[in-house]
Design a protein around this motif. Structure first.
Motif, PDB file in Angstrom:
ATOM      1  N   VAL A  50     -16.062   5.220  -4.532  1.00  9.31           N
ATOM      2  CA  VAL A  50     -16.462   4.180  -3.584  1.00  9.31           C
ATOM      3  C   VAL A  50     -15.404   4.112  -2.475  1.00  9.31           C
ATOM      4  N   ALA A  51     -15.736   4.665  -1.313  1.00  9.24           N
ATOM      5  CA  ALA A  51     -14.783   4.599  -0.197  1.00  9.24           C
ATOM      6  C   ALA A  51     -14.806   3.180   0.380  1.00  9.24           C
ATOM      7  N   CYS A  52     -13.629   2.640   0.629  1.00 11.65           N
ATOM      8  CA  CYS A  52     -13.524   1.263   1.138  1.00 11.65           C
ATOM      9  C   CYS A  52     -12.667   1.268   2.411  1.00 11.65           C
ATOM     10  N   PRO A  53     -13.146   1.867   3.506  1.00  9.55           N
ATOM     11  CA  PRO A  53     -12.273   2.057   4.688  1.00  9.55           C
ATOM     12  C   PRO A  53     -11.584   0.798   5.213  1.00  9.55           C
ATOM     13  N   PRO A  54     -12.238  -0.380   5.274  1.00  6.54           N
ATOM     14  CA  PRO A  54     -11.515  -1.506   5.871  1.00  6.54           C
ATOM     15  C   PRO A  54     -10.682  -2.343   4.898  1.00  6.54           C
ATOM     16  N   LEU A  55     -10.753  -2.039   3.603  1.00 11.77           N
ATOM     17  CA  LEU A  55     -10.180  -2.972   2.622  1.00 11.77           C
ATOM     18  C   LEU A  55      -8.655  -3.117   2.737  1.00 11.77           C
ATOM     19  N   ALA A  56      -7.946  -2.009   2.925  1.00  9.73           N
ATOM     20  CA  ALA A  56      -6.484  -2.111   3.041  1.00  9.73           C
ATOM     21  C   ALA A  56      -6.103  -2.967   4.252  1.00  9.73           C
ATOM     22  N   GLY A  57      -6.909  -2.869   5.327  1.00  6.56           N
ATOM     23  CA  GLY A  57      -6.640  -3.662   6.529  1.00  6.56           C
ATOM     24  C   GLY A  57      -6.781  -5.162   6.257  1.00  6.56           C
ATOM     25  N   PHE A  58      -7.834  -5.552   5.511  1.00  2.00           N
ATOM     26  CA  PHE A  58      -7.995  -6.973   5.147  1.00  2.00           C
ATOM     27  C   PHE A  58      -6.767  -7.450   4.373  1.00  2.00           C
ATOM     28  N   ILE A  59      -6.301  -6.582   3.488  1.00  2.00           N
ATOM     29  CA  ILE A  59      -5.168  -6.970   2.626  1.00  2.00           C
ATOM     30  C   ILE A  59      -3.885  -7.064   3.453  1.00  2.00           C
ATOM     31  N   GLU A  60      -3.680  -6.099   4.353  1.00  2.00           N
ATOM     32  CA  GLU A  60      -2.491  -6.133   5.223  1.00  2.00           C
ATOM     33  C   GLU A  60      -2.445  -7.430   6.028  1.00  2.00           C
ATOM     34  N   SER A  61      -3.620  -7.898   6.461  1.00  2.00           N
ATOM     35  CA  SER A  61      -3.608  -9.091   7.301  1.00  2.00           C
ATOM     36  C   SER A  61      -3.845 -10.371   6.484  1.00  2.00           C
ATOM     37  N   TYR A  62      -3.708 -10.261   5.173  1.00  2.00           N
ATOM     38  CA  TYR A  62      -3.860 -11.421   4.273  1.00  2.00           C
ATOM     39  C   TYR A  62      -5.205 -12.121   4.494  1.00  2.00           C
ATOM     40  N   ASP A  63      -6.226 -11.330   4.790  1.00  2.00           N
ATOM     41  CA  ASP A  63      -7.556 -11.891   5.054  1.00  2.00           C
ATOM     42  C   ASP A  63      -8.349 -11.945   3.735  1.00  2.00           C
ATOM     43  N   HIS A  64      -8.142 -12.992   2.967  1.00  2.00           N
ATOM     44  CA  HIS A  64      -8.803 -13.145   1.656  1.00  2.00           C
ATOM     45  C   HIS A  64     -10.314 -13.060   1.814  1.00  2.00           C
ATOM     46  N   GLN A  65     -10.814 -13.870   2.776  1.00  2.00           N
ATOM     47  CA  GLN A  65     -12.254 -13.993   2.909  1.00  2.00           C
ATOM     48  C   GLN A  65     -12.896 -12.654   3.263  1.00  2.00           C
ATOM     49  N   GLY A  66     -12.274 -11.942   4.205  1.00  2.00           N
ATOM     50  CA  GLY A  66     -12.791 -10.629   4.608  1.00  2.00           C
ATOM     51  C   GLY A  66     -12.813  -9.674   3.426  1.00  2.00           C
ATOM     52  N   ALA A  67     -11.757  -9.678   2.646  1.00  2.00           N
ATOM     53  CA  ALA A  67     -11.669  -8.751   1.506  1.00  2.00           C
ATOM     54  C   ALA A  67     -12.741  -9.074   0.469  1.00  2.00           C
ATOM     55  N   ILE A  68     -12.891 -10.362   0.157  1.00  2.00           N
ATOM     56  CA  ILE A  68     -13.862 -10.756  -0.885  1.00  2.00           C
ATOM     57  C   ILE A  68     -15.293 -10.451  -0.431  1.00  2.00           C
ATOM     58  N   THR A  69     -15.582 -10.794   0.827  1.00  2.00           N
ATOM     59  CA  THR A  69     -16.936 -10.532   1.336  1.00  2.00           C
ATOM     60  C   THR A  69     -17.230  -9.036   1.275  1.00  2.00           C
ATOM     61  N   TYR A  70     -16.252  -8.248   1.666  1.00  2.00           N
ATOM     62  CA  TYR A  70     -16.439  -6.793   1.658  1.00  2.00           C
ATOM     63  C   TYR A  70     -16.653  -6.288   0.227  1.00  2.00           C
ATOM     64  N   LEU A  71     -15.820  -6.753  -0.682  1.00  2.00           N
ATOM     65  CA  LEU A  71     -15.944  -6.299  -2.078  1.00  2.00           C
ATOM     66  C   LEU A  71     -17.316  -6.635  -2.648  1.00  2.00           C
ATOM     67  N   LYS A  72     -17.775  -7.868  -2.364  1.00  2.00           N
ATOM     68  CA  LYS A  72     -19.071  -8.281  -2.915  1.00  2.00           C
ATOM     69  C   LYS A  72     -20.192  -7.392  -2.388  1.00  2.00           C
TER      70      LYS A  72
ATOM     71  N   ILE B 161      10.537   4.834  -2.047  1.00  2.00           N
ATOM     72  CA  ILE B 161       9.103   4.564  -2.232  1.00  2.00           C
ATOM     73  C   ILE B 161       8.485   4.450  -0.849  1.00  2.00           C
ATOM     74  N   PHE B 162       7.355   5.098  -0.635  1.00  2.00           N
ATOM     75  CA  PHE B 162       6.723   4.899   0.672  1.00  2.00           C
ATOM     76  C   PHE B 162       5.222   4.712   0.552  1.00  2.00           C
ATOM     77  N   ASP B 163       4.707   4.016   1.559  1.00  2.00           N
ATOM     78  CA  ASP B 163       3.262   3.778   1.680  1.00  2.00           C
ATOM     79  C   ASP B 163       3.000   3.514   3.164  1.00  2.00           C
ATOM     80  N   SER B 164       1.722   3.432   3.506  1.00  2.00           N
ATOM     81  CA  SER B 164       1.385   3.123   4.896  1.00  2.00           C
ATOM     82  C   SER B 164       1.711   1.663   5.224  1.00  2.00           C
ATOM     83  N   GLY B 165       1.933   0.850   4.225  1.00  2.00           N
ATOM     84  CA  GLY B 165       2.177  -0.576   4.484  1.00  2.00           C
ATOM     85  C   GLY B 165       2.669  -1.273   3.229  1.00  2.00           C
ATOM     86  N   ILE B 166       2.060  -2.446   2.951  1.00  2.00           N
ATOM     87  CA  ILE B 166       2.558  -3.261   1.837  1.00  2.00           C
ATOM     88  C   ILE B 166       1.999  -2.844   0.475  1.00  2.00           C
ATOM     89  N   GLY B 167       1.006  -1.920   0.477  1.00  2.00           N
ATOM     90  CA  GLY B 167       0.384  -1.540  -0.797  1.00  2.00           C
ATOM     91  C   GLY B 167       1.382  -1.023  -1.821  1.00  2.00           C
TER      92      GLY B 167
END
Ligand code: DGL
Length: 268
Positions: A142-164, A4-10
């Motif tokens: 809906v392109a979400c360019p920074p979202l995977a990065g927020f998730i990789e760095s366990y940045d809950h707040q960044g991800a939620i703010t971006y999603l909203k 199994i492969f991915d760019s990271g933890i996804g």
């Protein structure tokens, strides 16, 4: 053994689904941190990278490879894999199944949103495949360019703010019945959504449909998976390129993840 492969933890979201569907099999997981994010790279980069990874996995003895990455899946076509004998399952068919065979499909009236990386959205492979199978509701990419990065760095707040501000807000203009997690990282935000006000739309994780696609390929390819473990528990060999962030956190979340193997693998 299934690779199994991915760019990271996804792709761990896919590993989770597959290890429960195939509990007696070993898995080799490659997190390509050194090359992430895939979604901001070119199509050629990702085709070549995916081919290189599959060939490397073949040398490690995998019998089947799952591209647990929608970005790779959106660019990898049959002509790119003709020289590769190992069967490859991409995220495209599981995602189509999750949408087209959804139990509430007939009641949908508004449309669907596909959340994905910039490259996946630019390619439009999923939307095209849906339309060519007769899907006739509006599709909102809906392109979400920074979202995977927020998730990789366990940045809950960044991800939620971006999603909203970028995703949920778009549902006011373009109401939808369902949003598709078109990047394997995105289902990892599910526990974080508990803390915020989420629009009332179905959220679909295509990883839940991967096992069916894998079983289908295995039934025609007769690829031996080495299911002869006796009583030894199955293992998940975890490899990565680049710098691993939070490998300990990963091991805590995934108790059978074996991070004791050499992890500083560099792929050319
Ligand atoms: N997890 C990957 C996907 O499913 C990509 C994340 C990235 O590296 O951009 O598309």
């Amino acid at each position: 053994m299934i690779g199994i492969f991915d760019s990271g933890i996804g792709g761990l979201t896919v590993l989770k689904a597959l290890s429960s569907a195939f509990p007696r099999h070993d898995f080799l997981y490659l997190a390509d941190f050194g090359y992430a994010p895939y979604g901001n790279r070119t199509e050629d980069d990702i085709v070549q990278r995916s081919q290189t990874i599959v060939r490397w996995m073949e040398t490690r003895g995998v019998s089947l490879v799952v591209a647990a990455c929608h970005t790779s899946s959106s660019v990898l076509k049959a002509q790119h894999t003709t020289a590769i004998t190992t069967p490859i399952v991409t995220m495209l068919q599981p995602t189509l199944d999750g949408i087209l065979k959804h139990p509430h499909r007939k009641q949908w009236k508004k449309g669907i949103a596909i959340l994905a990386t910039a490259l996946s959205i630019r390619k439009g492979t999923l939307a095209f495949a849906l339309q060519s199978r007769g899907f006739d509701l509006p599709i909102y990419p809906v392109a979400c360019p920074p979202l995977a990065g927020f998730i990789e760095s366990y940045d809950h707040q960044g991800a939620i703010t971006y999603l909203k501000s970028h995703v949920f807000e778009s549902f006011a203009r373009n109401p939808v019945d369902m949003m598709v997690y078109g990047c394997t990282h995105y289902p990892l935000i599910e526990p974080w959504l508990i803390t915020c006000d989420v629009p009332n739309v179905i959220r679909m994780n295509p990883a839940e449909y991967v096992a069916t696609a894998v079983a289908g390929v295995l039934s025609v390819s007769r690829a031996p998976l080495g299911d002869a473990r006796g009583n030894t528990p199955p293992r998940v060999w975890f490899y990565h390129t680049g710098t691993a962030q939070g490998t300990e956190q990963l091991a805590n979340h995934w108790p059978n993840l074996d991070t004791s193997t050499p992890t500083d693998l560099v792929l050319d």
